[in-house]
Design a protein around this motif. Structure first.
Motif, PDB file in Angstrom:
ATOM      1  N   ALA A   1      49.563  29.301  24.556  1.00 57.37           N
ATOM      2  CA  ALA A   1      48.551  29.012  25.570  1.00 57.37           C
ATOM      3  C   ALA A   1      48.750  27.604  26.138  1.00 57.37           C
ATOM      4  O   ALA A   1      48.577  27.380  27.347  1.00 57.37           O
ATOM      5  CB  ALA A   1      47.157  29.150  24.975  1.00 57.37           C
ATOM      6  N   LYS A   2      49.129  26.647  25.288  1.00 57.72           N
ATOM      7  CA  LYS A   2      49.383  25.285  25.763  1.00 57.72           C
ATOM      8  C   LYS A   2      50.516  25.274  26.783  1.00 57.72           C
ATOM      9  O   LYS A   2      50.458  24.544  27.792  1.00 57.72           O
ATOM     10  CB  LYS A   2      49.724  24.372  24.588  1.00 57.72           C
ATOM     11  N   GLN A   3      51.547  26.075  26.522  1.00 56.85           N
ATOM     12  CA  GLN A   3      52.679  26.149  27.457  1.00 56.85           C
ATOM     13  C   GLN A   3      52.250  26.779  28.778  1.00 56.85           C
ATOM     14  O   GLN A   3      52.676  26.341  29.855  1.00 56.85           O
ATOM     15  CB  GLN A   3      53.824  26.953  26.824  1.00 56.85           C
ATOM     16  N   TYR A   4      51.408  27.810  28.703  1.00 55.76           N
ATOM     17  CA  TYR A   4      50.902  28.434  29.936  1.00 55.76           C
ATOM     18  C   TYR A   4      50.128  27.430  30.777  1.00 55.76           C
ATOM     19  O   TYR A   4      50.287  27.363  32.003  1.00 55.76           O
ATOM     20  CB  TYR A   4      49.994  29.621  29.602  1.00 55.76           C
ATOM     21  N   ILE A   5      49.284  26.646  30.115  1.00 53.19           N
ATOM     22  CA  ILE A   5      48.456  25.680  30.837  1.00 53.19           C
ATOM     23  C   ILE A   5      49.318  24.629  31.519  1.00 53.19           C
ATOM     24  O   ILE A   5      49.028  24.184  32.641  1.00 53.19           O
ATOM     25  CB  ILE A   5      47.422  25.041  29.883  1.00 53.19           C
ATOM     26  N   LYS A   6      50.423  24.229  30.860  1.00 49.11           N
ATOM     27  CA  LYS A   6      51.356  23.283  31.482  1.00 49.11           C
ATOM     28  C   LYS A   6      51.973  23.865  32.759  1.00 49.11           C
ATOM     29  O   LYS A   6      52.359  23.118  33.656  1.00 49.11           O
ATOM     30  CB  LYS A   6      52.459  22.915  30.493  1.00 49.11           C
ATOM     31  N   GLN A   7      52.062  25.212  32.820  1.00 49.42           N
ATOM     32  CA  GLN A   7      52.597  25.885  34.012  1.00 49.42           C
ATOM     33  C   GLN A   7      51.528  26.095  35.084  1.00 49.42           C
ATOM     34  O   GLN A   7      51.801  26.704  36.106  1.00 49.42           O
ATOM     35  CB  GLN A   7      53.191  27.238  33.625  1.00 49.42           C
ATOM     36  N   GLY A   8      50.316  25.587  34.819  1.00 51.25           N
ATOM     37  CA  GLY A   8      49.234  25.742  35.789  1.00 51.25           C
ATOM     38  C   GLY A   8      48.486  27.051  35.657  1.00 51.25           C
ATOM     39  O   GLY A   8      47.818  27.490  36.600  1.00 51.25           O
ATOM     40  N   ALA A   9      48.569  27.691  34.483  1.00 54.73           N
ATOM     41  CA  ALA A   9      47.929  28.996  34.283  1.00 54.73           C
ATOM     42  C   ALA A   9      46.413  28.888  34.290  1.00 54.73           C
ATOM     43  O   ALA A   9      45.821  27.850  33.961  1.00 54.73           O
ATOM     44  CB  ALA A   9      48.398  29.602  32.963  1.00 54.73           C
ATOM     45  N   LEU A  10      45.775  29.984  34.672  1.00 57.83           N
ATOM     46  CA  LEU A  10      44.320  30.088  34.744  1.00 57.83           C
ATOM     47  C   LEU A  10      43.850  31.202  33.820  1.00 57.83           C
ATOM     48  O   LEU A  10      44.567  32.183  33.595  1.00 57.83           O
ATOM     49  CB  LEU A  10      43.885  30.398  36.179  1.00 57.83           C
ATOM     50  N   TRP A  11      42.631  31.063  33.295  1.00 56.85           N
ATOM     51  CA  TRP A  11      42.064  32.143  32.493  1.00 56.85           C
ATOM     52  C   TRP A  11      41.758  33.348  33.379  1.00 56.85           C
ATOM     53  O   TRP A  11      41.237  33.208  34.491  1.00 56.85           O
ATOM     54  CB  TRP A  11      40.762  31.709  31.837  1.00 56.85           C
ATOM     55  N   ASN A  12      42.063  34.522  32.876  1.00 62.22           N
ATOM     56  CA  ASN A  12      41.675  35.764  33.555  1.00 62.22           C
ATOM     57  C   ASN A  12      40.295  36.161  33.047  1.00 62.22           C
ATOM     58  O   ASN A  12      40.148  36.636  31.923  1.00 62.22           O
ATOM     59  CB  ASN A  12      42.695  36.867  33.270  1.00 62.22           C
ATOM     60  N   ALA A  13      39.282  35.964  33.899  1.00 61.76           N
ATOM     61  CA  ALA A  13      37.894  36.177  33.484  1.00 61.76           C
ATOM     62  C   ALA A  13      37.389  37.581  33.801  1.00 61.76           C
ATOM     63  O   ALA A  13      36.216  37.882  33.592  1.00 61.76           O
ATOM     64  CB  ALA A  13      36.994  35.146  34.159  1.00 61.76           C
ATOM     65  N   GLY A  14      38.263  38.440  34.317  1.00 59.25           N
ATOM     66  CA  GLY A  14      37.816  39.787  34.669  1.00 59.25           C
ATOM     67  C   GLY A  14      36.919  39.805  35.883  1.00 59.25           C
ATOM     68  O   GLY A  14      36.050  40.672  36.012  1.00 59.25           O
ATOM     69  N   VAL A  15      37.123  38.860  36.803  1.00 56.43           N
ATOM     70  CA  VAL A  15      36.345  38.775  38.050  1.00 56.43           C
ATOM     71  C   VAL A  15      37.310  38.969  39.206  1.00 56.43           C
ATOM     72  O   VAL A  15      38.312  38.258  39.304  1.00 56.43           O
ATOM     73  CB  VAL A  15      35.636  37.416  38.176  1.00 56.43           C
ATOM     74  N   PHE A  16      37.026  39.912  40.091  1.00 53.14           N
ATOM     75  CA  PHE A  16      37.957  40.190  41.186  1.00 53.14           C
ATOM     76  C   PHE A  16      37.228  40.875  42.330  1.00 53.14           C
ATOM     77  O   PHE A  16      36.088  41.336  42.190  1.00 53.14           O
ATOM     78  CB  PHE A  16      39.125  41.050  40.706  1.00 53.14           C
ATOM     79  N   ALA A  17      37.928  40.926  43.483  1.00 52.34           N
ATOM     80  CA  ALA A  17      37.351  41.543  44.678  1.00 52.34           C
ATOM     81  C   ALA A  17      38.422  42.372  45.381  1.00 52.34           C
ATOM     82  O   ALA A  17      39.625  42.113  45.250  1.00 52.34           O
ATOM     83  CB  ALA A  17      36.790  40.475  45.613  1.00 52.34           C
ATOM     84  N   PHE A  18      37.954  43.375  46.138  1.00 50.08           N
ATOM     85  CA  PHE A  18      38.850  44.282  46.852  1.00 50.08           C
ATOM     86  C   PHE A  18      38.055  44.991  47.935  1.00 50.08           C
ATOM     87  O   PHE A  18      36.817  44.996  47.913  1.00 50.08           O
ATOM     88  CB  PHE A  18      39.444  45.319  45.883  1.00 50.08           C
ATOM     89  N   LYS A  19      38.780  45.579  48.880  1.00 49.29           N
ATOM     90  CA  LYS A  19      38.111  46.487  49.800  1.00 49.29           C
ATOM     91  C   LYS A  19      37.898  47.804  49.070  1.00 49.29           C
ATOM     92  O   LYS A  19      38.762  48.263  48.318  1.00 49.29           O
ATOM     93  CB  LYS A  19      38.956  46.702  51.057  1.00 49.29           C
ATOM     94  N   LEU A  20      36.752  48.426  49.283  1.00 48.34           N
ATOM     95  CA  LEU A  20      36.372  49.614  48.525  1.00 48.34           C
ATOM     96  C   LEU A  20      37.453  50.690  48.582  1.00 48.34           C
ATOM     97  O   LEU A  20      37.714  51.380  47.590  1.00 48.34           O
ATOM     98  CB  LEU A  20      35.049  50.156  49.070  1.00 48.34           C
ATOM     99  N   LYS A  21      38.111  50.827  49.705  1.00 47.64           N
ATOM    100  CA  LYS A  21      39.150  51.854  49.877  1.00 47.64           C
ATOM    101  C   LYS A  21      40.272  51.701  48.852  1.00 47.64           C
ATOM    102  O   LYS A  21      40.840  52.694  48.386  1.00 47.64           O
ATOM    103  CB  LYS A  21      39.727  51.772  51.293  1.00 47.64           C
ATOM    104  N   PHE A  22      40.578  50.464  48.482  1.00 44.66           N
ATOM    105  CA  PHE A  22      41.674  50.213  47.551  1.00 44.66           C
ATOM    106  C   PHE A  22      41.444  50.897  46.209  1.00 44.66           C
ATOM    107  O   PHE A  22      42.324  51.583  45.679  1.00 44.66           O
ATOM    108  CB  PHE A  22      41.860  48.705  47.354  1.00 44.66           C
ATOM    109  N   VAL A  23      40.250  50.734  45.639  1.00 49.47           N
ATOM    110  CA  VAL A  23      39.964  51.338  44.333  1.00 49.47           C
ATOM    111  C   VAL A  23      39.738  52.842  44.455  1.00 49.47           C
ATOM    112  O   VAL A  23      40.136  53.614  43.576  1.00 49.47           O
ATOM    113  CB  VAL A  23      38.761  50.641  43.664  1.00 49.47           C
ATOM    114  N   LEU A  24      39.134  53.282  45.548  1.00 49.82           N
ATOM    115  CA  LEU A  24      38.954  54.723  45.747  1.00 49.82           C
ATOM    116  C   LEU A  24      40.301  55.426  45.828  1.00 49.82           C
ATOM    117  O   LEU A  24      40.489  56.500  45.243  1.00 49.82           O
ATOM    118  CB  LEU A  24      38.136  54.982  47.009  1.00 49.82           C
ATOM    119  N   ASP A  25      41.261  54.812  46.524  1.00 47.50           N
ATOM    120  CA  ASP A  25      42.604  55.401  46.613  1.00 47.50           C
ATOM    121  C   ASP A  25      43.276  55.431  45.241  1.00 47.50           C
ATOM    122  O   ASP A  25      43.950  56.398  44.885  1.00 47.50           O
ATOM    123  CB  ASP A  25      43.465  54.616  47.599  1.00 47.50           C
TER     124      ASP A  25
END
Length: 438
Positions: A183-207
């Motif tokens: 995890a320390k190495q990831y952070i040095k690469q500028g990594a971000l936590w994946n918090a399970g928060v996201f957005a999309f147009k509704l059609k994307f998930v329906l498809d």
């Protein structure tokens, strides 16, 4: 703004305040601006409406949580997508997306934001949710994730590695939950936590749902839900998608999944009736019982008392609670319902005694039981009962008896508190037949 709040899990890591019916997001431990205690789901819903009063909020949850949601939010307009069984996040999000399109008639071109219902966040998080949805509306990417700037090399979260340090960036790669050194190495690469928060147009998930689940509409998906493969949204969709962006978020974001994390976020050391002497350091008391709790000479300890049980634990050790709670076999002793709440006071071989509280203007279903008799004793408030079609007013001291097979309900005029005594050889939650009250 269309928002899907994911509300799942049993919250056993926060026993005894949470159980299979009452998850952690329903525990009232944070004070709002009016000085009243509110739960995480109340805090989340209030904050969303504060940022966008017209926000269309849908909660994806199990049937067991629906009553608590109605009880705590008190808004008949909140959308609820009920999962017939637990099938992980991709089926849950697909079902909620189908609910938005087919039941609420949201256009396939509208953006939708998905986030957990239970993180501890401040107002800037909700502004960020709005920005996330606006970015998804642009159509530059099929998915826009929120990446939390990490505060330490956590082993609890997956990591998102962006291609730049801009606010919005193309995603380079995803990394699974690592050990601390990785995890320390990831952070040095500028990594971000994946918090399970996201957005999309509704059609994307329906498809995606049409392709992976071969669904035709909401009703079809709901009816087949229990047979769907258990798979996360990350595995099914995110890791396969090429057109994907991440938005940096630098504000406060905490997952309150353990007692240690929860007490760290609390702004007071005692909730409920509790006392501690001056020798106590780092002690938190959360007491839902009507009896006092006294702590003396303790360090870094959490004490939690509810109708489900009593926990006294070192805060670090409290993270190991789940296997012990899993080994306990006891019925639910407290639950919130759409009409109020109940607390089990006593259980015998052929009887159960419960304290029932109904909110003003609310009523139970009109129902009967085949294998038990019931007695109601009014402790406070006023209401009306209907027993086999006969209605009568009730108040303090009144006693109402119902034989097995008798149809009955009660409605509160003011807040109504009663003792309910159930009598029979086979007392179960399944012994209930509902009827319409004409």
């Amino acid at each position: 703004m269309n928002i899907i709040l994911l509300s799942g899990g049993s919250g056993k890591r926060l026993w005894p305040l949470s159980n299979d019916v009452r998850s952690k997001q329903f525990i009232k431990i944070f004070k709002n601006d009016a000085g009243e205690y509110e739960s995480m789901v109340q805090r989340m819903y209030r904050s969303i409406k504060k940022i966008d009063s017209d926000a269309n909020v849908t909660i994806a949850t199990s049937k067991a949580q629906v009553s608590a949601i109605h009880n705590q939010l008190g808004d008949p307009n909140v959308g609820i997508s009920i999962e017939p069984s637990r099938r992980d996040t991709f089926p849950a999000i697909a079902l909620a997306a189908a609910y938005l399109h087919d039941v609420q008639h949201v256009s396939e071109e509208e953006a939708v934001v998905v986030c957990p219902v239970d993180p501890y966040v401040e107002d800037d998080y909700f502004e960020a949710l709005k920005t996330l949805g606006e970015q998804a509306s642009k159509g530059e990417a099929n998915l826009v994730l929120m990446g939390i700037e990490p505060t330490y090399p956590s082993e609890k979260y997956g990591y998102i590695i962006p291609t730049s340090t801009d606010k919005f960036s193309v995603v380079s790669t995803f990394k699974e939950k690592p050990d601390e050194e990785t995890a320390k190495q990831y952070i040095k690469q500028g990594a971000l936590w994946n918090a399970g928060v996201f957005a999309f147009k509704l059609k994307f998930v329906l498809d995606a749902a049409r392709e992976l689940l071969a669904y035709t509409d909401y009703e079809d998906l709901f009816n087949r839900y229990s047979s769907l493969e258990k798979i996360s949204f990350d595995y099914a969709v995110v890791e396969k998608e090429k057109k994907i962006q991440v938005m940096r978020f630098k504000g406060e974001w905490r997952d309150l999944g353990t007692w240690n994390a929860l007490t760290d976020a609390m702004n007071e050391n005692v909730v409920g009736e509790g006392l501690m002497n001056e020798k106590c350091q780092g002690v938190h008391i959360l007491n839902e019982l009507n009896i006092p709790v006294l702590a003396m000479g303790l360090n870094d300890v959490v004490i939690s008392a509810s109708p489900e049980g009593i926990l006294v634990a070192d805060k670090e050790q409290s993270a190991l609670i789940k296997p012990y709670v899993d080994s306990m076999h006891q019925q639910v002793m407290f639950a919130e319902k759409s009409w109020g709440n109940f607390q089990v006071l006593d259980v015998e071989d052929q009887s159960m005694t419960i304290k029932v509280t109904l909110s003003p203007g609310h009523s139970m279903n009109y129902h009967s039981h085949m294998h038990r008799d019931e007695v109601w004793i009014v402790l406070s408030g006023e209401g009306t009962t209907t027993v086999d079609g006969m209605e009568q007013n009730i108040s303090v001291g009144d006693v109402i008896t119902m034989q097995s097979g008798c149809r009955h309900t009660v409605k509160a005029v003011t807040e109504l508190k009663m003792i309910e005594v159930q009598l029979g050889k086979d007392i179960t939650a399944q012994d209930k037949q509902k009827y319409s009250l004409e």
